[in-house]
Design a protein around this motif. Structure first.
Motif, short mmCIF file in Angstrom:
data_model
loop_
_atom_site.label_atom_id
_atom_site.label_comp_id
_atom_site.label_asym_id
_atom_site.label_seq_id
_atom_site.Cartn_x
_atom_site.Cartn_y
_atom_site.Cartn_z
N ARG A 38 -13.61 5.81 -5.60
CA ARG A 38 -12.84 7.06 -5.55
C ARG A 38 -11.53 6.87 -6.31
O ARG A 38 -11.14 5.76 -6.63
CB ARG A 38 -12.51 7.46 -4.11
CG ARG A 38 -13.71 7.78 -3.27
CD ARG A 38 -14.33 9.07 -3.71
NE ARG A 38 -15.39 9.47 -2.79
CZ ARG A 38 -15.94 10.64 -2.80
NH1 ARG A 38 -15.56 11.57 -3.63
NH2 ARG A 38 -16.90 10.92 -1.95
N SER A 39 -10.83 7.96 -6.55
CA SER A 39 -9.54 7.87 -7.22
C SER A 39 -8.44 7.52 -6.21
O SER A 39 -8.61 7.71 -5.01
CB SER A 39 -9.19 9.21 -7.89
OG SER A 39 -8.91 10.18 -6.90
N GLN A 40 -7.33 7.04 -6.72
CA GLN A 40 -6.19 6.73 -5.86
C GLN A 40 -5.70 8.00 -5.18
O GLN A 40 -5.32 7.99 -4.02
CB GLN A 40 -5.08 6.06 -6.67
CG GLN A 40 -3.91 5.55 -5.84
CD GLN A 40 -2.88 6.63 -5.55
OE1 GLN A 40 -2.69 7.56 -6.33
NE2 GLN A 40 -2.24 6.53 -4.40
N LYS A 98 -10.66 1.87 -6.16
CA LYS A 98 -11.67 1.30 -7.07
C LYS A 98 -12.84 0.73 -6.29
O LYS A 98 -13.99 0.91 -6.68
CB LYS A 98 -11.04 0.24 -7.96
CG LYS A 98 -10.12 0.80 -9.01
CD LYS A 98 -9.51 -0.30 -9.84
CE LYS A 98 -8.51 0.31 -10.83
NZ LYS A 98 -7.82 -0.73 -11.61
N ASN A 132 -4.65 1.44 -4.78
CA ASN A 132 -5.41 1.55 -6.02
C ASN A 132 -6.65 0.66 -5.99
O ASN A 132 -7.74 1.08 -6.40
CB ASN A 132 -4.51 1.19 -7.21
CG ASN A 132 -4.97 1.82 -8.49
OD1 ASN A 132 -5.67 2.82 -8.47
ND2 ASN A 132 -4.57 1.25 -9.60
N TRP A 153 -7.54 10.55 -4.28
CA TRP A 153 -8.48 10.86 -3.19
C TRP A 153 -8.14 10.03 -1.96
O TRP A 153 -8.09 10.56 -0.85
CB TRP A 153 -9.91 10.59 -3.63
CG TRP A 153 -10.94 10.98 -2.62
CD1 TRP A 153 -11.58 12.17 -2.51
CD2 TRP A 153 -11.43 10.17 -1.52
NE1 TRP A 153 -12.44 12.15 -1.43
CE2 TRP A 153 -12.36 10.94 -0.81
CE3 TRP A 153 -11.16 8.88 -1.09
CZ2 TRP A 153 -13.03 10.47 0.31
CZ3 TRP A 153 -11.83 8.40 0.03
CH2 TRP A 153 -12.75 9.19 0.71
#
Length: 92
Positions: A45-47, A41, A37, A49
Motif C-alpha cells: 500500500r502507499s504511505q 511497501k 514507509n 493509505w
C-alpha cells in the motif's frame, strides 16, 4: 492461522476510539524500529493509505483486512513482529 486472526480481529470488542488503535499500531511500529514507509511497501500500500486508513481509521480497516485480505493482515502482523495472540493482548 487465517481463521484465528480473522476471529481475533472480528470478535474483539471495539476500542474507545479508532485513534486509540492507531496509536497502539504507531507505538508498535516505533518499538520495532520500522518506518511507516517501510510498512506501506511491505503490505503493498502507499504511505498515505497507511497514514489515513491504518492509523486513522484502524478499527474498520483491520476488520476489512480480516474479511477481504487476511494474507495482508498476516503480513502486517509479521512486519510488526506480533503473533496473533500478542496482537490481541496489545489491542484488547
Amino acid at each position: 492461522m487465517l481463521s484465528m486472526i480473522h476471529y481475533q480481529v472480528m470478535a474483539r470488542p471495539p476500542l474507545p476510539s479508532t485513534d486509540a488503535l492507531g496509536l497502539i499500531l504507531r507505538r508498535r511500529l516505533h518499538e520495532v524500529g520500522k518506518s511507516q514507509n517501510a510498512l506501506a511497501k511491505h503490505i503493498g500500500r502507499s504511505q498515505g493509505w497507511v497514514s489515513q486508513y491504518l492509523f486513522g481509521d484502524s478499527e474498520q480497516t483491520l476488520k476489512r483486512l480480516a474479511e477481504d485480505a487476511p494474507v495482508r493482515l498476516i503480513s502486517l502482523l509479521k512486519f510488526l513482529e506480533w503473533t496473533p495472540e500478542e496482537f490481541a493482548r496489545a489491542t484488547g
